[in-house]
Design a protein around this motif. Structure first.
Motif, PDB file in Angstrom:
ATOM      1  N   LEU A 223     -11.542  12.155 -11.426  1.00 25.06           N
ATOM      2  CA  LEU A 223     -11.452  13.240 -10.169  1.00 25.06           C
ATOM      3  C   LEU A 223     -10.510  12.642  -9.113  1.00 25.06           C
ATOM      4  CD1 LEU A 223     -15.096  13.939 -10.149  1.00 25.06           C
ATOM      5  CD2 LEU A 223     -13.408  15.545 -11.224  1.00 25.06           C
ATOM      6  N   ILE A 224     -10.492  11.376  -8.826  1.00 27.42           N
ATOM      7  CA  ILE A 224      -9.809  11.017  -7.587  1.00 27.42           C
ATOM      8  C   ILE A 224      -8.317  10.916  -8.013  1.00 27.42           C
ATOM      9  CG2 ILE A 224      -9.817   8.476  -8.121  1.00 27.42           C
ATOM     10  CD1 ILE A 224     -10.424   8.260  -4.977  1.00 27.42           C
ATOM     11  N   ALA A 225      -7.955  10.899  -9.344  1.00 27.08           N
ATOM     12  CA  ALA A 225      -6.703  10.609  -9.835  1.00 27.08           C
ATOM     13  C   ALA A 225      -5.786  12.196  -9.512  1.00 27.08           C
ATOM     14  CB  ALA A 225      -6.492  10.124 -11.366  1.00 27.08           C
ATOM     15  N   ASP A 226      -6.576  13.089  -9.349  1.00 25.57           N
ATOM     16  CA  ASP A 226      -5.814  14.342  -9.467  1.00 25.57           C
ATOM     17  C   ASP A 226      -5.742  14.899  -7.847  1.00 25.57           C
ATOM     18  OD1 ASP A 226      -5.717  14.557 -12.051  1.00 25.57           O
ATOM     19  OD2 ASP A 226      -7.571  15.583 -12.104  1.00 25.57           O
ATOM     20  N   LEU A 227      -6.312  14.068  -6.625  1.00 22.33           N
ATOM     21  CA  LEU A 227      -6.234  14.468  -5.604  1.00 22.33           C
ATOM     22  C   LEU A 227      -4.884  14.469  -4.834  1.00 22.33           C
ATOM     23  CD1 LEU A 227      -9.602  12.975  -3.930  1.00 22.33           C
ATOM     24  CD2 LEU A 227      -9.174  15.088  -5.005  1.00 22.33           C
ATOM     25  N   GLN A 228      -4.525  15.513  -4.188  1.00 27.52           N
ATOM     26  CA  GLN A 228      -3.349  15.608  -3.310  1.00 27.52           C
ATOM     27  C   GLN A 228      -3.426  15.422  -1.839  1.00 27.52           C
ATOM     28  OE1 GLN A 228      -0.352  15.713  -5.082  1.00 27.52           O
ATOM     29  NE2 GLN A 228      -1.760  15.129  -6.672  1.00 27.52           N
ATOM     30  N   VAL A 229      -4.575  14.702  -1.281  1.00 27.37           N
ATOM     31  CA  VAL A 229      -4.684  14.612  -0.009  1.00 27.37           C
ATOM     32  C   VAL A 229      -4.975  12.988   0.337  1.00 27.37           C
ATOM     33  CG1 VAL A 229      -5.905  16.927   0.215  1.00 27.37           C
ATOM     34  CG2 VAL A 229      -7.350  14.929  -0.236  1.00 27.37           C
ATOM     35  N   PRO A 230      -4.773  12.518   1.683  1.00 33.84           N
ATOM     36  CA  PRO A 230      -5.185  11.114   1.970  1.00 33.84           C
ATOM     37  C   PRO A 230      -6.403  10.712   1.487  1.00 33.84           C
ATOM     38  CG  PRO A 230      -3.728  12.209   3.513  1.00 33.84           C
ATOM     39  CD  PRO A 230      -4.385  13.490   2.816  1.00 33.84           C
ATOM     40  N   VAL A 231      -6.774   9.597   0.855  1.00 32.09           N
ATOM     41  CA  VAL A 231      -8.259   9.203   0.880  1.00 32.09           C
ATOM     42  C   VAL A 231      -8.525   7.805   1.491  1.00 32.09           C
ATOM     43  CG1 VAL A 231      -9.875   8.657  -1.007  1.00 32.09           C
ATOM     44  CG2 VAL A 231      -8.175  10.507  -1.310  1.00 32.09           C
ATOM     45  N   PRO A 243     -21.229  -2.156  -6.547  1.00 33.00           N
ATOM     46  CA  PRO A 243     -20.497  -3.334  -6.209  1.00 33.00           C
ATOM     47  C   PRO A 243     -18.947  -3.047  -5.957  1.00 33.00           C
ATOM     48  CG  PRO A 243     -20.752  -2.688  -8.774  1.00 33.00           C
ATOM     49  CD  PRO A 243     -21.497  -1.836  -8.083  1.00 33.00           C
ATOM     50  N   GLU A 244     -18.253  -3.850  -5.455  1.00 29.70           N
ATOM     51  CA  GLU A 244     -16.861  -3.937  -4.779  1.00 29.70           C
ATOM     52  C   GLU A 244     -15.954  -3.385  -6.024  1.00 29.70           C
ATOM     53  OE1 GLU A 244     -13.798  -7.202  -3.333  1.00 29.70           O
ATOM     54  OE2 GLU A 244     -15.833  -7.098  -2.320  1.00 29.70           O
ATOM     55  N   ASP A 245     -16.268  -3.843  -7.148  1.00 28.64           N
ATOM     56  CA  ASP A 245     -15.250  -3.277  -8.337  1.00 28.64           C
ATOM     57  C   ASP A 245     -15.223  -1.948  -8.289  1.00 28.64           C
ATOM     58  OD1 ASP A 245     -14.747  -6.152  -8.764  1.00 28.64           O
ATOM     59  OD2 ASP A 245     -16.107  -6.206 -10.704  1.00 28.64           O
ATOM     60  N   ASP A 246     -16.272  -1.165  -7.963  1.00 34.00           N
ATOM     61  CA  ASP A 246     -15.950   0.445  -7.998  1.00 34.00           C
ATOM     62  C   ASP A 246     -15.143   0.941  -6.976  1.00 34.00           C
ATOM     63  OD1 ASP A 246     -18.690   1.795  -9.678  1.00 34.00           O
ATOM     64  OD2 ASP A 246     -18.808  -0.238  -9.807  1.00 34.00           O
ATOM     65  N   ALA A 247     -15.118   0.328  -5.926  1.00 39.71           N
ATOM     66  CA  ALA A 247     -14.230   0.751  -4.812  1.00 39.71           C
ATOM     67  C   ALA A 247     -12.803   0.645  -5.313  1.00 39.71           C
ATOM     68  CB  ALA A 247     -14.439  -0.154  -3.546  1.00 39.71           C
ATOM     69  N   ARG A 248     -12.607  -0.733  -5.865  1.00 42.14           N
ATOM     70  CA  ARG A 248     -11.285  -1.179  -6.477  1.00 42.14           C
ATOM     71  C   ARG A 248     -10.769  -0.210  -7.669  1.00 42.14           C
ATOM     72  NH1 ARG A 248      -9.339  -5.327  -3.831  1.00 42.14           N
ATOM     73  NH2 ARG A 248     -11.015  -6.755  -2.827  1.00 42.14           N
ATOM     74  N   ILE A 249     -11.786   0.496  -8.269  1.00 42.01           N
ATOM     75  CA  ILE A 249     -11.310   1.284  -9.467  1.00 42.01           C
ATOM     76  C   ILE A 249     -10.999   2.642  -8.867  1.00 42.01           C
ATOM     77  CG2 ILE A 249     -12.471   2.727 -11.344  1.00 42.01           C
ATOM     78  CD1 ILE A 249     -14.159   0.462 -11.850  1.00 42.01           C
ATOM     79  N   LEU A 250     -11.803   3.217  -7.724  1.00 42.03           N
ATOM     80  CA  LEU A 250     -11.261   4.440  -7.312  1.00 42.03           C
ATOM     81  C   LEU A 250      -9.881   4.048  -6.374  1.00 42.03           C
ATOM     82  CD1 LEU A 250     -14.500   5.057  -5.424  1.00 42.03           C
ATOM     83  CD2 LEU A 250     -13.625   6.463  -7.523  1.00 42.03           C
ATOM     84  N   ALA A 251      -9.646   3.032  -5.608  1.00 41.34           N
ATOM     85  CA  ALA A 251      -8.297   2.947  -5.031  1.00 41.34           C
ATOM     86  C   ALA A 251      -7.153   2.649  -6.063  1.00 41.34           C
ATOM     87  CB  ALA A 251      -8.427   1.686  -4.176  1.00 41.34           C
ATOM     88  N   ASP A 252      -7.592   1.927  -7.229  1.00 45.74           N
ATOM     89  CA  ASP A 252      -6.318   1.865  -8.337  1.00 45.74           C
ATOM     90  C   ASP A 252      -5.983   3.339  -9.061  1.00 45.74           C
ATOM     91  OD1 ASP A 252      -6.288  -0.721  -7.765  1.00 45.74           O
ATOM     92  OD2 ASP A 252      -7.588  -1.161  -9.265  1.00 45.74           O
ATOM     93  N   ALA A 253      -6.921   4.066  -9.115  1.00 46.07           N
ATOM     94  CA  ALA A 253      -7.008   5.518  -9.740  1.00 46.07           C
ATOM     95  C   ALA A 253      -6.230   6.375  -8.799  1.00 46.07           C
ATOM     96  CB  ALA A 253      -8.195   6.013 -10.051  1.00 46.07           C
ATOM     97  N   ALA A 254      -6.235   6.225  -7.469  1.00 49.74           N
ATOM     98  CA  ALA A 254      -5.579   6.899  -6.501  1.00 49.74           C
ATOM     99  C   ALA A 254      -4.584   6.117  -5.715  1.00 49.74           C
ATOM    100  CB  ALA A 254      -6.688   7.767  -5.706  1.00 49.74           C
ATOM    101  N   PRO A 255      -3.044   6.219  -5.853  1.00 47.60           N
ATOM    102  CA  PRO A 255      -2.340   4.944  -5.386  1.00 47.60           C
ATOM    103  C   PRO A 255      -2.333   5.777  -3.810  1.00 47.60           C
ATOM    104  CG  PRO A 255      -1.500   5.849  -7.472  1.00 47.60           C
ATOM    105  CD  PRO A 255      -2.650   6.719  -7.184  1.00 47.60           C
ATOM    106  N   GLN A 256      -2.683   6.777  -3.472  1.00 51.93           N
ATOM    107  CA  GLN A 256      -2.425   7.303  -1.973  1.00 51.93           C
ATOM    108  C   GLN A 256      -3.543   7.110  -1.072  1.00 51.93           C
ATOM    109  OE1 GLN A 256      -3.576   9.147  -4.383  1.00 51.93           O
ATOM    110  NE2 GLN A 256      -4.903  10.934  -3.719  1.00 51.93           N
ATOM    111  N   ALA A 257      -4.542   6.038  -1.762  1.00 55.30           N
ATOM    112  CA  ALA A 257      -6.023   5.829  -1.258  1.00 55.30           C
ATOM    113  C   ALA A 257      -5.621   4.581  -0.219  1.00 55.30           C
ATOM    114  CB  ALA A 257      -7.012   5.672  -2.104  1.00 55.30           C
ATOM    115  N   ASP A 258      -6.015   4.546   0.740  1.00 60.11           N
ATOM    116  CA  ASP A 258      -6.417   3.250   1.564  1.00 60.11           C
ATOM    117  C   ASP A 258      -7.725   2.613   1.205  1.00 60.11           C
ATOM    118  OD1 ASP A 258      -4.160   3.997   3.080  1.00 60.11           O
ATOM    119  OD2 ASP A 258      -5.150   4.889   4.655  1.00 60.11           O
TER     120      ASP A 258
END
Length: 316
Positions: A223-231, A243-258
């Motif tokens: 879902l996050i990979a398709d987003l076109q807004v800042p995250v 766990p922290e790994d989940d946050a890293r999975i999300l950030a890795d899937a969305a290159p525009q994410a902070d």
């Protein structure tokens, strides 16, 4: 100082209820509004639950952000608390249905808090399971100009639950039965909860199996990979639920994410100075303990960079 007002939005059968928190000094014309999306189970608009959580993280976060000039709306889920009349059965819900409610709240915000330079933009802040709800509705939420995920899963919820069972040695006798239940629901098949160990019967009760089947079908990373807004992905280093790994999975899937990893923050967004589990869990029932300043800082910095005229990367 802050100003709080009880507000409503239309639900399927009755009103949805929430709280609008505004800065005492007033609302800047181009400032986005945060829509705080609660986590799993009977979690109310303040972030509390009759299952033992009285830390009030959402209420504390809303007030701390308002002191930084950022408005927010925090909400009761359909069928629960102030939104009890919105649906007749709080267990007969889906991620898409919760998403419909976010659309209603976004429309309420746009109508009641118009900006002078254009429509007021809405930034969902999804906490825990609320992050999945926010992710699933973003493609329908035209009012949004960004997304904040706090302690949100980066994998399907069934995989998060598997890890929670594995990480607690006390659950070892339940592991096989829990895995059988999870696999059944992942296939879309209900199960006879009475055949499970007593400790699992509430988790997999017949009343919630329909929702679990639905929630297990969503993959946050897709879902996050398709987003076109800042995250912004906010994750506590002492979160014992996600766990922290989940946050890293999300950030890795969305290159525009902070990605903001906050080492001493736990799942209810409080500061925990040590790795001790009893000290961590004690914060879940302490509404007098303030929200972790690092959480406020990370969210405030992100929101104040967002404007309705911003492009997909947050730039003007």
């Amino acid at each position: 100082m802050t100003v709080e007002t009880e507000i409503t939005a239309p639900g399927p059968q009755g009103a949805l209820a929430g709280t609008l928190t505004l800065p005492d000094a007033g609302l800047a014309d181009d400032m986005p509004v945060l829509l705080i999306v609660p986590g799993s189970g009977p979690t109310d608009r303040d972030g509390n639950s009759p299952l033992g959580v009285t830390a009030a993280p959402y209420a504390l976060l809303a007030k701390a952000l308002a002191e930084r000039g950022i408005p927010s709306v925090r909400i009761d889920k359909r069928g629960m608390f102030g939104s009890a009349e919105a649906v007749s059965d709080p267990n007969d819900v889906t991620i898409a249905g919760y998403g419909d409610d976010l659309l209603a709240w976004a429309e309420n915000i746009r109508d009641s808090l118009p900006g002078t330079s254009g429509p007021r933009c809405v930034i969902p802040l999804g906490h825990s399971e609320g992050g999945l709800v926010a992710l699933a509705v973003m493609d329908r939420l035209a009012a949004s100009c960004g997304l904040v995920l706090a302690g949100a899963p980066g994998r399907p919820i069934a995989d998060v639950m598997r890890q929670q069972f594995r990480d607690n040695p006390a659950n070892a006798p339940l592991a096989e039965a829990a895995e059988t239940a999870l696999r059944s629901l992942e296939r879309g098949e209900r199960l006879n909860a009475s055949t499970l160990p007593a400790a699992l019967q509430l988790i997999f009760s017949p009343q919630v199996q329909g929702f679990l089947i639905d929630v297990f079908s969503h993959d946050p990373a897709r879902l996050i990979a398709d987003l076109q807004v800042p995250v912004l992905v906010v994750q506590g280093g002492r979160d014992v639920q996600v766990p922290e790994d989940d946050a890293r999975i999300l950030a890795d899937a969305a290159p525009q994410a902070d990605l903001a990893i906050l080492p001493e923050v736990n799942h209810v967004l409080k500061t925990v100075p040590s790795d001790g589990l009893p000290e961590n869990i004690a914060t879940y029932s302490d509404p007098d303990l303030p929200i972790a300043p690092e959480v406020v800082e990370a969210v405030a910095d992100f929101v104040t960079r967002i404007r309705p005229s911003a492009g997909p990367d947050g730039s003007p």
